[in-house]
Design a protein around this motif. Sequence first.
Motif, PDB file in Angstrom:
ATOM      1  N   GLY A  19       0.809  -1.214   0.000  1.00 54.41           N
ATOM      2  CA  GLY A  19       0.000   0.000   0.000  1.00 54.41           C
ATOM      3  C   GLY A  19       0.842   1.263   0.000  1.00 54.41           C
ATOM      4  N   ARG A  20       1.885   1.270   0.791  1.00 54.07           N
ATOM      5  CA  ARG A  20       2.795   2.417   0.816  1.00 54.07           C
ATOM      6  C   ARG A  20       3.480   2.585  -0.536  1.00 54.07           C
ATOM      7  NH1 ARG A  20       6.776   4.930   5.090  1.00 54.07           N
ATOM      8  NH2 ARG A  20       8.397   5.739   3.719  1.00 54.07           N
ATOM      9  N   ALA A  21       3.921   1.472  -1.137  1.00 50.22           N
ATOM     10  CA  ALA A  21       4.583   1.547  -2.435  1.00 50.22           C
ATOM     11  C   ALA A  21       3.632   2.080  -3.503  1.00 50.22           C
ATOM     12  CB  ALA A  21       5.113   0.172  -2.831  1.00 50.22           C
ATOM     13  N   ILE A  22       2.360   1.663  -3.451  1.00 50.50           N
ATOM     14  CA  ILE A  22       1.364   2.158  -4.408  1.00 50.50           C
ATOM     15  C   ILE A  22       1.158   3.650  -4.229  1.00 50.50           C
ATOM     16  CG2 ILE A  22      -1.097   2.074  -4.980  1.00 50.50           C
ATOM     17  CD1 ILE A  22      -0.948  -0.956  -4.343  1.00 50.50           C
ATOM     18  N   ALA A  23       1.045   4.099  -2.980  1.00 50.92           N
ATOM     19  CA  ALA A  23       0.867   5.527  -2.719  1.00 50.92           C
ATOM     20  C   ALA A  23       2.049   6.325  -3.252  1.00 50.92           C
ATOM     21  CB  ALA A  23       0.689   5.760  -1.223  1.00 50.92           C
ATOM     22  N   ALA A  24       3.261   5.836  -3.022  1.00 50.22           N
ATOM     23  CA  ALA A  24       4.451   6.547  -3.496  1.00 50.22           C
ATOM     24  C   ALA A  24       4.475   6.619  -5.019  1.00 50.22           C
ATOM     25  CB  ALA A  24       5.711   5.855  -2.979  1.00 50.22           C
ATOM     26  N   ALA A  25       4.086   5.530  -5.686  1.00 54.80           N
ATOM     27  CA  ALA A  25       4.088   5.516  -7.150  1.00 54.80           C
ATOM     28  C   ALA A  25       3.041   6.476  -7.713  1.00 54.80           C
ATOM     29  CB  ALA A  25       3.851   4.105  -7.666  1.00 54.80           C
ATOM     30  N   LEU A  26       1.852   6.510  -7.117  1.00 50.47           N
ATOM     31  CA  LEU A  26       0.824   7.434  -7.568  1.00 50.47           C
ATOM     32  C   LEU A  26       1.255   8.883  -7.319  1.00 50.47           C
ATOM     33  CD1 LEU A  26      -2.343   5.545  -6.307  1.00 50.47           C
ATOM     34  CD2 LEU A  26      -1.769   5.993  -8.702  1.00 50.47           C
ATOM     35  N   GLY A  27       1.888   9.121  -6.193  1.00 53.17           N
ATOM     36  CA  GLY A  27       2.396  10.458  -5.918  1.00 53.17           C
ATOM     37  C   GLY A  27       3.459  10.877  -6.919  1.00 53.17           C
ATOM     38  N   ALA A  28       4.352   9.957  -7.254  1.00 50.35           N
ATOM     39  CA  ALA A  28       5.403  10.264  -8.218  1.00 50.35           C
ATOM     40  C   ALA A  28       4.833  10.547  -9.605  1.00 50.35           C
ATOM     41  CB  ALA A  28       6.398   9.105  -8.287  1.00 50.35           C
ATOM     42  N   SER A  29       3.628  10.021  -9.881  1.00 52.33           N
ATOM     43  CA  SER A  29       2.972  10.267 -11.162  1.00 52.33           C
ATOM     44  C   SER A  29       2.051  11.479 -11.113  1.00 52.33           C
ATOM     45  CB  SER A  29       2.163   9.027 -11.568  1.00 52.33           C
ATOM     46  OG  SER A  29       1.692   9.137 -12.894  1.00 52.33           O
ATOM     47  N   GLY A  30       2.122  12.222 -10.016  1.00 48.62           N
ATOM     48  CA  GLY A  30       1.373  13.473  -9.932  1.00 48.62           C
ATOM     49  C   GLY A  30       0.068  13.405  -9.181  1.00 48.62           C
ATOM     50  N   GLY A  31      -0.250  12.242  -8.594  1.00 46.64           N
ATOM     51  CA  GLY A  31      -1.498  12.119  -7.871  1.00 46.64           C
ATOM     52  C   GLY A  31      -1.494  12.890  -6.564  1.00 46.64           C
ATOM     53  N   ARG A  32      -2.677  13.353  -6.189  1.00 39.99           N
ATOM     54  CA  ARG A  32      -2.899  13.988  -4.883  1.00 39.99           C
ATOM     55  C   ARG A  32      -3.445  12.902  -3.977  1.00 39.99           C
ATOM     56  NH1 ARG A  32      -7.049  18.186  -5.976  1.00 39.99           N
ATOM     57  NH2 ARG A  32      -6.358  19.204  -4.050  1.00 39.99           N
ATOM     58  N   LEU A  33      -2.711  12.591  -2.926  1.00 42.37           N
ATOM     59  CA  LEU A  33      -2.916  11.348  -2.198  1.00 42.37           C
ATOM     60  C   LEU A  33      -3.841  11.502  -1.001  1.00 42.37           C
ATOM     61  CD1 LEU A  33       0.812  10.149  -2.185  1.00 42.37           C
ATOM     62  CD2 LEU A  33      -0.996   9.517  -3.805  1.00 42.37           C
ATOM     63  N   ALA A  34      -4.744  10.537  -0.854  1.00 37.18           N
ATOM     64  CA  ALA A  34      -5.583  10.408   0.334  1.00 37.18           C
ATOM     65  C   ALA A  34      -5.369   9.005   0.873  1.00 37.18           C
ATOM     66  CB  ALA A  34      -7.044  10.646  -0.006  1.00 37.18           C
ATOM     67  N   LEU A  35      -4.800   8.918   2.055  1.00 32.24           N
ATOM     68  CA  LEU A  35      -4.355   7.642   2.594  1.00 32.24           C
ATOM     69  C   LEU A  35      -5.113   7.300   3.866  1.00 32.24           C
ATOM     70  CD1 LEU A  35      -0.494   8.187   2.259  1.00 32.24           C
ATOM     71  CD2 LEU A  35      -2.126   7.459   0.503  1.00 32.24           C
ATOM     72  N   CYS A  36      -5.405   6.018   4.057  1.00 32.51           N
ATOM     73  CA  CYS A  36      -6.029   5.590   5.301  1.00 32.51           C
ATOM     74  C   CYS A  36      -5.510   4.227   5.707  1.00 32.51           C
ATOM     75  CB  CYS A  36      -7.551   5.579   5.190  1.00 32.51           C
ATOM     76  SG  CYS A  36      -8.239   4.263   4.146  1.00 32.51           S
ATOM     77  N   ASP A  37      -5.607   3.954   7.005  1.00 34.23           N
ATOM     78  CA  ASP A  37      -5.168   2.690   7.573  1.00 34.23           C
ATOM     79  C   ASP A  37      -5.642   2.655   9.015  1.00 34.23           C
ATOM     80  OD1 ASP A  37      -3.581   0.316   8.285  1.00 34.23           O
ATOM     81  OD2 ASP A  37      -2.386   0.769   6.515  1.00 34.23           O
TER      82      ASP A  37
END
Length: 274
Positions: A19-37
């Motif tokens: 999940g962390r790796a996915i968030a980092a990849a989306l962020g690197a592609s310009g995504g604005r991140l909303a994370l939960c856990d």
Amino acid sequence: MNSVEGRVCVVTGSSRGLGRAIAAALGASGGRLALCDVLTDELEQTAADLRAAGHEVYAAPCDVSDSAEVDAFFACVEAALGPVEVLVNNAALVPGGPQDEARRNRHYAYLTSPEPRTSLGFTSAMSDAEWLKYWGVNVHGVFFCTRAALRQMEPRGFGRIVNIASIAGLSGLSAHSPHYSATKGAVIAFTRSVAAEVAGANILVNAIAPGGVATPMFDDYLARLDPEARGRLFQMIPAGRLGTMDEYADLVVYLSGDGHYLAGQVISPNGGMF
């Protein structure tokens, strides 16, 4: 074409591992991140690390098995960042306790050793509680988050949803964990159903069904195995290795973008296991 530049991307179960790796990849592609856990301290650290890397991040605790918490989280995301455009349903319970490991090791030995065939006795020995707890997160959580996301996506005629399923939902290679396999099979069926429902609104829903993923949790499991047991595991993978978190995360970014015609697909990167 596959950039998520400027898009609001929700990733559940994003405090660590895949999940962390996915968030980092989306962020690197310009995504604005909303994370939960539910792992609050680890979530805060992940959010801080991603902000330090230059990404925009909103993070809040959320138990995806609780529909009220899910609805509140998605409302807060919309207020903080705008309507959700990408949802990655990654949060899941994964078998990792001592009893789970004992079943897994027994199954791998059974698959790779010339021993008499018999019942392994996994399902008949499973308790109600062990069976039921997996459904709350792995299935109900996917439904609650998908429903909340669609309520924001449908009026705007755009969305991308990526469900993280498992090879366990496709094959008998995870017979050591019938509860986990059943929930991941349900995620796959749900993916195909919802994809057919919403594709006409330019909302593309797909699933990734990983084989082995080289997460820290799985690395710890491998470290506890003796060399013979590790050899049995890798004997079942024609590619001879586990998939890296980055390999899976890059596929999530692709499915979250515009440059594809995929809907209702179940993609299983697994090194040739299945």
